[in-house]
Design a protein around this motif. Structure first.
Motif, PDB file in Angstrom:
ATOM      1  N   VAL A   1       0.845  -1.204   0.000  1.00 44.74           N
ATOM      2  CA  VAL A   1       0.000   0.000   0.000  1.00 44.74           C
ATOM      3  C   VAL A   1       0.874   1.246   0.000  1.00 44.74           C
ATOM      4  CG1 VAL A   1      -1.613   1.334   1.416  1.00 44.74           C
ATOM      5  CG2 VAL A   1      -2.025  -1.092   1.022  1.00 44.74           C
ATOM      6  N   ALA A   2       1.939   1.256   0.831  1.00 43.89           N
ATOM      7  CA  ALA A   2       2.830   2.419   0.883  1.00 43.89           C
ATOM      8  C   ALA A   2       3.506   2.631  -0.470  1.00 43.89           C
ATOM      9  CB  ALA A   2       3.884   2.225   1.976  1.00 43.89           C
ATOM     10  N   GLU A   3       3.964   1.552  -1.090  1.00 41.30           N
ATOM     11  CA  GLU A   3       4.591   1.675  -2.408  1.00 41.30           C
ATOM     12  C   GLU A   3       3.585   2.199  -3.436  1.00 41.30           C
ATOM     13  OE1 GLU A   3       6.137  -2.204  -3.253  1.00 41.30           O
ATOM     14  OE2 GLU A   3       7.814  -1.986  -1.853  1.00 41.30           O
ATOM     15  N   ALA A   4       2.345   1.728  -3.344  1.00 40.20           N
ATOM     16  CA  ALA A   4       1.314   2.182  -4.279  1.00 40.20           C
ATOM     17  C   ALA A   4       1.019   3.665  -4.061  1.00 40.20           C
ATOM     18  CB  ALA A   4       0.047   1.350  -4.110  1.00 40.20           C
ATOM     19  N   GLU A   5       0.982   4.096  -2.793  1.00 42.69           N
ATOM     20  CA  GLU A   5       0.723   5.516  -2.512  1.00 42.69           C
ATOM     21  C   GLU A   5       1.858   6.388  -3.030  1.00 42.69           C
ATOM     22  OE1 GLU A   5       0.045   5.627   1.700  1.00 42.69           O
ATOM     23  OE2 GLU A   5      -2.063   5.066   1.497  1.00 42.69           O
ATOM     24  N   ILE A   6       3.098   5.935  -2.827  1.00 45.75           N
ATOM     25  CA  ILE A   6       4.250   6.691  -3.335  1.00 45.75           C
ATOM     26  C   ILE A   6       4.186   6.763  -4.857  1.00 45.75           C
ATOM     27  CG2 ILE A   6       6.750   6.597  -3.610  1.00 45.75           C
ATOM     28  CD1 ILE A   6       6.864   5.456  -0.736  1.00 45.75           C
ATOM     29  N   SER A   7       3.900   5.636  -5.476  1.00 38.70           N
ATOM     30  CA  SER A   7       3.794   5.596  -6.930  1.00 38.70           C
ATOM     31  C   SER A   7       2.671   6.511  -7.415  1.00 38.70           C
ATOM     32  CB  SER A   7       3.551   4.154  -7.374  1.00 38.70           C
ATOM     33  OG  SER A   7       3.349   4.098  -8.755  1.00 38.70           O
ATOM     34  N   HIS A   8       1.543   6.496  -6.697  1.00 39.42           N
ATOM     35  CA  HIS A   8       0.406   7.348  -7.053  1.00 39.42           C
ATOM     36  C   HIS A   8       0.781   8.824  -6.943  1.00 39.42           C
ATOM     37  CE1 HIS A   8      -3.671   8.889  -7.285  1.00 39.42           C
ATOM     38  NE2 HIS A   8      -3.466   9.515  -6.139  1.00 39.42           N
ATOM     39  N   ARG A   9       1.417   9.183  -5.813  1.00 34.30           N
ATOM     40  CA  ARG A   9       1.814  10.590  -5.626  1.00 34.30           C
ATOM     41  C   ARG A   9       2.801  11.016  -6.707  1.00 34.30           C
ATOM     42  NH1 ARG A   9       1.352   9.443   0.071  1.00 34.30           N
ATOM     43  NH2 ARG A   9       3.499   8.693   0.110  1.00 34.30           N
ATOM     44  N   SER A  10       3.732  10.135  -7.035  1.00 30.84           N
ATOM     45  CA  SER A  10       4.712  10.453  -8.067  1.00 30.84           C
ATOM     46  C   SER A  10       4.027  10.634  -9.417  1.00 30.84           C
ATOM     47  CB  SER A  10       5.752   9.331  -8.141  1.00 30.84           C
ATOM     48  OG  SER A  10       6.625   9.541  -9.213  1.00 30.84           O
ATOM     49  N   ALA A  11       3.094   9.746  -9.724  1.00 29.06           N
ATOM     50  CA  ALA A  11       2.375   9.848 -10.998  1.00 29.06           C
ATOM     51  C   ALA A  11       1.538  11.127 -11.052  1.00 29.06           C
ATOM     52  CB  ALA A  11       1.486   8.623 -11.200  1.00 29.06           C
ATOM     53  N   VAL A  12       0.883  11.454  -9.927  1.00 27.16           N
ATOM     54  CA  VAL A  12       0.070  12.680  -9.881  1.00 27.16           C
ATOM     55  C   VAL A  12       0.966  13.904 -10.049  1.00 27.16           C
ATOM     56  CG1 VAL A  12      -1.344  14.122  -8.360  1.00 27.16           C
ATOM     57  CG2 VAL A  12      -1.860  11.695  -8.589  1.00 27.16           C
ATOM     58  N   ALA A  13       2.134  13.901  -9.378  1.00 23.77           N
ATOM     59  CA  ALA A  13       3.055  15.035  -9.495  1.00 23.77           C
ATOM     60  C   ALA A  13       3.544  15.169 -10.936  1.00 23.77           C
ATOM     61  CB  ALA A  13       4.232  14.853  -8.541  1.00 23.77           C
ATOM     62  N   ASN A  14       3.871  14.043 -11.563  1.00 24.35           N
ATOM     63  CA  ASN A  14       4.301  14.088 -12.964  1.00 24.35           C
ATOM     64  C   ASN A  14       3.193  14.618 -13.863  1.00 24.35           C
ATOM     65  OD1 ASN A  14       6.832  13.096 -12.380  1.00 24.35           O
ATOM     66  ND2 ASN A  14       6.306  10.979 -12.840  1.00 24.35           N
ATOM     67  N   LEU A  15       1.968  14.155 -13.608  1.00 27.50           N
ATOM     68  CA  LEU A  15       0.837  14.627 -14.421  1.00 27.50           C
ATOM     69  C   LEU A  15       0.578  16.118 -14.194  1.00 27.50           C
ATOM     70  CD1 LEU A  15      -1.609  11.596 -14.123  1.00 27.50           C
ATOM     71  CD2 LEU A  15      -0.354  12.337 -16.156  1.00 27.50           C
ATOM     72  N   GLU A  16       0.700  16.571 -12.949  1.00 26.98           N
ATOM     73  CA  GLU A  16       0.512  18.003 -12.654  1.00 26.98           C
ATOM     74  C   GLU A  16       1.572  18.839 -13.369  1.00 26.98           C
ATOM     75  OE1 GLU A  16      -1.820  19.749 -11.096  1.00 26.98           O
ATOM     76  OE2 GLU A  16      -3.009  17.985 -10.623  1.00 26.98           O
ATOM     77  N   ALA A  17       2.829  18.354 -13.334  1.00 24.60           N
ATOM     78  CA  ALA A  17       3.904  19.075 -14.019  1.00 24.60           C
ATOM     79  C   ALA A  17       3.642  19.097 -15.525  1.00 24.60           C
ATOM     80  CB  ALA A  17       5.249  18.423 -13.714  1.00 24.60           C
ATOM     81  N   GLU A  18       3.207  17.972 -16.058  1.00 26.10           N
ATOM     82  CA  GLU A  18       2.895  17.895 -17.483  1.00 26.10           C
ATOM     83  C   GLU A  18       1.731  18.818 -17.823  1.00 26.10           C
ATOM     84  OE1 GLU A  18       1.582  14.418 -20.632  1.00 26.10           O
ATOM     85  OE2 GLU A  18       2.744  13.842 -18.865  1.00 26.10           O
ATOM     86  N   ARG A  19       0.747  18.832 -16.936  1.00 25.88           N
ATOM     87  CA  ARG A  19      -0.419  19.696 -17.148  1.00 25.88           C
ATOM     88  C   ARG A  19      -0.006  21.165 -17.146  1.00 25.88           C
ATOM     89  NH1 ARG A  19      -5.381  20.254 -12.916  1.00 25.88           N
ATOM     90  NH2 ARG A  19      -6.549  21.835 -14.029  1.00 25.88           N
ATOM     91  N   ALA A  20       0.870  21.530 -16.188  1.00 30.48           N
ATOM     92  CA  ALA A  20       1.333  22.919 -16.120  1.00 30.48           C
ATOM     93  C   ALA A  20       2.088  23.279 -17.404  1.00 30.48           C
ATOM     94  CB  ALA A  20       2.216  23.118 -14.899  1.00 30.48           C
ATOM     95  N   GLY A  21       2.920  22.343 -17.885  1.00 25.03           N
ATOM     96  CA  GLY A  21       3.655  22.601 -19.123  1.00 25.03           C
ATOM     97  C   GLY A  21       2.721  22.766 -20.309  1.00 25.03           C
ATOM     98  N   ILE A  22       1.717  21.903 -20.393  1.00 24.28           N
ATOM     99  CA  ILE A  22       0.760  21.980 -21.502  1.00 24.28           C
ATOM    100  C   ILE A  22      -0.061  23.268 -21.404  1.00 24.28           C
ATOM    101  CG2 ILE A  22      -1.322  20.916 -22.455  1.00 24.28           C
ATOM    102  CD1 ILE A  22      -0.061  18.186 -21.785  1.00 24.28           C
ATOM    103  N   THR A  23      -0.473  23.636 -20.182  1.00 21.71           N
ATOM    104  CA  THR A  23      -1.240  24.880 -19.981  1.00 21.71           C
ATOM    105  C   THR A  23      -0.411  26.077 -20.428  1.00 21.71           C
ATOM    106  OG1 THR A  23      -2.412  23.890 -18.122  1.00 21.71           O
ATOM    107  CG2 THR A  23      -2.452  26.276 -18.261  1.00 21.71           C
ATOM    108  N   LYS A  24       0.880  26.066 -20.092  1.00 23.54           N
ATOM    109  CA  LYS A  24       1.764  27.161 -20.500  1.00 23.54           C
ATOM    110  C   LYS A  24       1.864  27.218 -22.018  1.00 23.54           C
ATOM    111  CE  LYS A  24       6.442  28.905 -19.948  1.00 23.54           C
ATOM    112  NZ  LYS A  24       7.774  28.657 -19.448  1.00 23.54           N
TER     113      LYS A  24
END
Length: 192
Positions: free
Chosen positions: A126-149
């Motif tokens: 579960v901890a590994e899945a949460e870390i993976s989820h947070r990492s994926a969300v952070a990557n998606l947020e960064a990608e989203r910010a780049g695309i928005t820009k």
């Protein structure tokens, strides 16, 4: 497959060709000795099994409370043997109970260890899945910010391009109007 005395008796060897083989009488004599020994061992084994079955029956009888001791002809030596047998049976029962309790404790301990290991593994997953989820969300947020820009830059470029194009077209229309006016003015004044 277990080897029986009959297997040994019925064993036949291939005769050899082009070279000498074993002395057939010597092999037969040896096999006869093996058969005799195997029959003796099998008989001892069967006798031991019968004794074991009788002992187990006696233990079961003693556990149920033993036979009724109302026989008139019980001698003191037989009673003493019975006491010794009863003590041995009680000792065996106590040993069996201790072994049973020890095995039960070991089983409970092993069960608890397995459950704890399972919980730890589940928590780790579960901890590994949460870390993976947070990492994926952070990557998606960064990608989203780049695309928005990039989208905002494209919109700015579009506005500027439209304004530049509109200005260019207006300039071309004005130049065309001016050319048309200058062309139409001399034609309307023929006498100049």
């Amino acid at each position: 497959m277990a080897l029986t005395p009959e297997d040994i008796v019925n064993k036949r060897f291939q005769s050899t060709k082009f070279r000498e083989g074993y002395d057939q009488d010597e092999v037969d004599d040896f096999l006869d000795e093996v058969v005799v020994e195997m029959r003796r061992v099998v008989a001892e084994n069967e006798e031991a099994l019968h004794k074991l079955a009788a002992t187990e029956g006696r233990i079961a009888e003693l556990q149920r409370g033993g036979p009724a001791a109302s026989s008139v002809g019980i001698v003191s030596a037989a009673a003493a043997d019975e006491v010794v047998d009863t003590e041995n049976a009680n000792n065996l029962l106590q040993l069996a109970r201790r072994l049973h309790e020890e095995h039960v404790r070991e089983g409970i301990q092993k069960r608890d260890e397995l459950i704890a290991e399972g919980h730890a593994q589940a928590a780790r997953i579960v901890a590994e899945a949460e870390i993976s989820h947070r990492s994926a969300v952070a990557n998606l947020e960064a990608e989203r910010a780049g695309i928005t820009k990039e989208v905002e830059e494209l919109r700015t470029f579009e506005r500027e391009y439209r304004a530049s194009l509109k200005s260019f077209i207006n300039g071309q229309v004005s130049a065309l109007d001016a050319t048309l006016e200058s062309a139409s003015t001399p034609a309307s004044q023929p006498g100049l």
